[in-house]
Design a protein around this motif. Sequence first.
Motif, PDB file in Angstrom:
ATOM      1  N   PHE A   1       0.760  -1.153  -0.026  1.00  0.00           N
ATOM      2  CA  PHE A   1      -0.061  -0.260   0.122  1.00  0.00           C
ATOM      3  C   PHE A   1       0.863   1.231  -0.034  1.00  0.00           C
ATOM      4  O   PHE A   1       1.531   1.482   0.933  1.00  0.00           O
ATOM      5  CB  PHE A   1      -1.130  -0.071   1.170  1.00  0.00           C
ATOM      6  CG  PHE A   1      -2.072  -0.598   1.070  1.00  0.00           C
ATOM      7  CD1 PHE A   1      -3.481  -0.410   0.470  1.00  0.00           C
ATOM      8  CD2 PHE A   1      -2.000  -2.315   1.278  1.00  0.00           C
ATOM      9  CE1 PHE A   1      -4.329  -1.017   0.463  1.00  0.00           C
ATOM     10  CE2 PHE A   1      -3.209  -2.989   1.173  1.00  0.00           C
ATOM     11  CZ  PHE A   1      -4.521  -2.306   0.525  1.00  0.00           C
ATOM     12  N   ILE A   2       0.853   1.975  -1.024  1.00  0.00           N
ATOM     13  CA  ILE A   2       1.492   3.156  -1.226  1.00  0.00           C
ATOM     14  C   ILE A   2       1.037   4.415  -0.373  1.00  0.00           C
ATOM     15  O   ILE A   2       1.673   5.277  -0.016  1.00  0.00           O
ATOM     16  CB  ILE A   2       1.750   3.738  -2.593  1.00  0.00           C
ATOM     17  CG1 ILE A   2       0.544   3.874  -3.315  1.00  0.00           C
ATOM     18  CG2 ILE A   2       2.718   2.668  -3.255  1.00  0.00           C
ATOM     19  CD1 ILE A   2       0.725   4.468  -4.937  1.00  0.00           C
ATOM     20  N   ASN A   3      -0.170   4.158  -0.181  1.00  0.00           N
ATOM     21  CA  ASN A   3      -1.101   5.082   1.005  1.00  0.00           C
ATOM     22  C   ASN A   3      -2.235   4.241   1.448  1.00  0.00           C
ATOM     23  O   ASN A   3      -2.405   3.066   0.865  1.00  0.00           O
ATOM     24  CB  ASN A   3      -1.460   6.398   0.558  1.00  0.00           C
ATOM     25  CG  ASN A   3      -2.438   6.368  -0.813  1.00  0.00           C
ATOM     26  OD1 ASN A   3      -3.629   5.668  -0.708  1.00  0.00           O
ATOM     27  ND2 ASN A   3      -2.337   6.851  -1.854  1.00  0.00           N
ATOM     28  N   PRO A   4      -3.105   4.859   2.339  1.00  0.00           N
ATOM     29  CA  PRO A   4      -4.207   3.644   2.615  1.00  0.00           C
ATOM     30  C   PRO A   4      -5.210   3.429   1.799  1.00  0.00           C
ATOM     31  O   PRO A   4      -5.854   2.551   1.947  1.00  0.00           O
ATOM     32  CB  PRO A   4      -4.890   4.603   4.077  1.00  0.00           C
ATOM     33  CG  PRO A   4      -3.711   5.578   4.297  1.00  0.00           C
ATOM     34  CD  PRO A   4      -2.903   5.734   3.068  1.00  0.00           C
ATOM     35  N   LYS A   5      -5.505   4.121   0.715  1.00  0.00           N
ATOM     36  CA  LYS A   5      -6.207   3.821  -0.364  1.00  0.00           C
ATOM     37  C   LYS A   5      -5.786   3.050  -1.433  1.00  0.00           C
ATOM     38  O   LYS A   5      -6.493   2.565  -2.266  1.00  0.00           O
ATOM     39  CB  LYS A   5      -7.016   4.717  -0.764  1.00  0.00           C
ATOM     40  CG  LYS A   5      -8.030   5.504   0.341  1.00  0.00           C
ATOM     41  CD  LYS A   5      -8.953   6.359  -0.313  1.00  0.00           C
ATOM     42  CE  LYS A   5     -10.241   6.626   0.699  1.00  0.00           C
ATOM     43  NZ  LYS A   5     -11.139   7.421   0.326  1.00  0.00           N
ATOM     44  N   ILE A   6      -4.214   3.156  -1.758  1.00  0.00           N
ATOM     45  CA  ILE A   6      -3.939   2.386  -3.130  1.00  0.00           C
ATOM     46  C   ILE A   6      -2.899   1.521  -2.894  1.00  0.00           C
ATOM     47  O   ILE A   6      -2.063   1.834  -1.979  1.00  0.00           O
ATOM     48  CB  ILE A   6      -3.405   3.952  -3.984  1.00  0.00           C
ATOM     49  CG1 ILE A   6      -4.417   4.685  -4.246  1.00  0.00           C
ATOM     50  CG2 ILE A   6      -2.663   3.323  -5.202  1.00  0.00           C
ATOM     51  CD1 ILE A   6      -4.226   6.020  -5.042  1.00  0.00           C
ATOM     52  N   ASN A   7      -2.969   0.409  -3.499  1.00  0.00           N
ATOM     53  CA  ASN A   7      -1.780  -0.679  -3.271  1.00  0.00           C
ATOM     54  C   ASN A   7      -1.424  -0.982  -4.940  1.00  0.00           C
ATOM     55  O   ASN A   7      -1.988  -0.863  -5.873  1.00  0.00           O
ATOM     56  CB  ASN A   7      -2.545  -1.648  -2.514  1.00  0.00           C
ATOM     57  CG  ASN A   7      -3.235  -2.762  -3.545  1.00  0.00           C
ATOM     58  OD1 ASN A   7      -3.861  -2.162  -4.450  1.00  0.00           O
ATOM     59  ND2 ASN A   7      -2.925  -4.062  -3.385  1.00  0.00           N
ATOM     60  N   ILE A   8      -0.331  -1.288  -4.801  1.00  0.00           N
ATOM     61  CA  ILE A   8       0.444  -1.983  -6.057  1.00  0.00           C
ATOM     62  C   ILE A   8       0.518  -3.286  -5.802  1.00  0.00           C
ATOM     63  O   ILE A   8       0.830  -3.717  -4.697  1.00  0.00           O
ATOM     64  CB  ILE A   8       1.673  -1.070  -6.441  1.00  0.00           C
ATOM     65  CG1 ILE A   8       2.729  -1.194  -5.248  1.00  0.00           C
ATOM     66  CG2 ILE A   8       1.493  -0.030  -7.028  1.00  0.00           C
ATOM     67  CD1 ILE A   8       4.069  -0.638  -5.777  1.00  0.00           C
ATOM     68  N   GLU A   9       0.579  -4.248  -6.754  1.00  0.00           N
ATOM     69  CA  GLU A   9       0.389  -5.583  -6.732  1.00  0.00           C
ATOM     70  C   GLU A   9       1.205  -6.357  -7.740  1.00  0.00           C
ATOM     71  O   GLU A   9       0.895  -6.252  -9.037  1.00  0.00           O
ATOM     72  CB  GLU A   9      -0.867  -6.058  -6.419  1.00  0.00           C
ATOM     73  CG  GLU A   9      -1.124  -7.725  -6.129  1.00  0.00           C
ATOM     74  CD  GLU A   9      -2.710  -7.877  -6.124  1.00  0.00           C
ATOM     75  OE1 GLU A   9      -3.037  -8.912  -6.308  1.00  0.00           O
ATOM     76  OE2 GLU A   9      -3.430  -7.137  -5.607  1.00  0.00           O
ATOM     77  N   ALA A  10       1.830  -7.361  -7.319  1.00  0.00           N
ATOM     78  CA  ALA A  10       2.315  -8.264  -8.347  1.00  0.00           C
ATOM     79  C   ALA A  10       1.978  -9.737  -7.921  1.00  0.00           C
ATOM     80  O   ALA A  10       2.167 -10.331  -6.696  1.00  0.00           O
ATOM     81  CB  ALA A  10       3.973  -8.175  -8.683  1.00  0.00           C
ATOM     82  N   GLY A  11       1.751 -10.532  -8.638  1.00  0.00           N
ATOM     83  CA  GLY A  11       1.199 -11.936  -8.415  1.00  0.00           C
ATOM     84  C   GLY A  11       1.535 -12.788  -9.495  1.00  0.00           C
ATOM     85  O   GLY A  11       2.012 -12.589 -10.548  1.00  0.00           O
ATOM     86  N   ILE A  12       1.869 -14.251  -9.122  1.00  0.00           N
ATOM     87  CA  ILE A  12       2.311 -15.323 -10.142  1.00  0.00           C
ATOM     88  C   ILE A  12       1.273 -16.393  -9.559  1.00  0.00           C
ATOM     89  O   ILE A  12       1.079 -16.711  -8.319  1.00  0.00           O
ATOM     90  CB  ILE A  12       3.634 -15.870  -9.797  1.00  0.00           C
ATOM     91  CG1 ILE A  12       3.654 -16.691 -11.360  1.00  0.00           C
ATOM     92  CG2 ILE A  12       4.256 -16.092  -8.783  1.00  0.00           C
ATOM     93  CD1 ILE A  12       4.948 -16.799 -11.736  1.00  0.00           C
ATOM     94  N   GLY A  13       0.744 -17.248 -10.473  1.00  0.00           N
ATOM     95  CA  GLY A  13      -0.284 -18.336  -9.980  1.00  0.00           C
ATOM     96  C   GLY A  13      -0.104 -19.274 -10.971  1.00  0.00           C
ATOM     97  O   GLY A  13       0.628 -19.493 -11.891  1.00  0.00           O
ATOM     98  N   TYR A  14      -1.002 -20.570 -10.698  1.00  0.00           N
ATOM     99  CA  TYR A  14      -1.050 -21.530 -11.598  1.00  0.00           C
ATOM    100  C   TYR A  14      -1.275 -21.258 -12.941  1.00  0.00           C
ATOM    101  O   TYR A  14      -0.691 -21.797 -14.019  1.00  0.00           O
ATOM    102  CB  TYR A  14      -2.121 -22.716 -11.036  1.00  0.00           C
ATOM    103  CG  TYR A  14      -2.269 -23.779 -11.886  1.00  0.00           C
ATOM    104  CD1 TYR A  14      -1.114 -24.559 -11.738  1.00  0.00           C
ATOM    105  CD2 TYR A  14      -3.548 -23.976 -12.920  1.00  0.00           C
ATOM    106  CE1 TYR A  14      -1.273 -25.863 -12.557  1.00  0.00           C
ATOM    107  CE2 TYR A  14      -3.339 -25.191 -13.500  1.00  0.00           C
ATOM    108  CZ  TYR A  14      -2.371 -26.171 -13.400  1.00  0.00           C
ATOM    109  OH  TYR A  14      -2.413 -27.327 -14.169  1.00  0.00           O
ATOM    110  N   SER A  15      -2.298 -20.216 -13.333  1.00  0.00           N
ATOM    111  CA  SER A  15      -2.564 -19.793 -14.747  1.00  0.00           C
ATOM    112  C   SER A  15      -2.031 -18.888 -15.265  1.00  0.00           C
ATOM    113  O   SER A  15      -2.289 -18.539 -16.333  1.00  0.00           O
ATOM    114  CB  SER A  15      -4.004 -19.658 -14.623  1.00  0.00           C
ATOM    115  OG  SER A  15      -4.551 -18.778 -13.853  1.00  0.00           O
TER     116      SER A  15
END
Length: 107
Positions: free
Chosen positions: A4-18
């Motif tokens: 979370f770069i501030n309480p309302k906005i997050n950045i995200e990276a993910g990897i999964g099965y698909s």
Amino acid sequence: MDYFINPKINIEAGIGYSGISLGSAYHFYGDRAVKKWTPYLGFFLGHKFKEYPFLNDQSEPRYKKSGAYIPIGIQYLNHDGFTIRFEMELQSFGLLYSGGIKVGYHF
């Protein structure tokens, strides 16, 4: 993994099965003192490793597809860091729309 770069906005990276994804989400109630449940709207770029026959009515899996998607959903975050999300996605690749459940831990 998210941050979370501030309480309302997050950045995200993910990897999964698909596939893999990278993006950001706006959490509408992220700035509230008690925010276990927060609805959100995001914009992500993703790449699917492959598609499956039961999803596209084909007899063979097809490898492909990079594009953007817009998730809308609700996230639960408890005081110990456990998080779960329920979301629907509008996609520019693969299926026009889909849904998902994400489970994780917020450090």
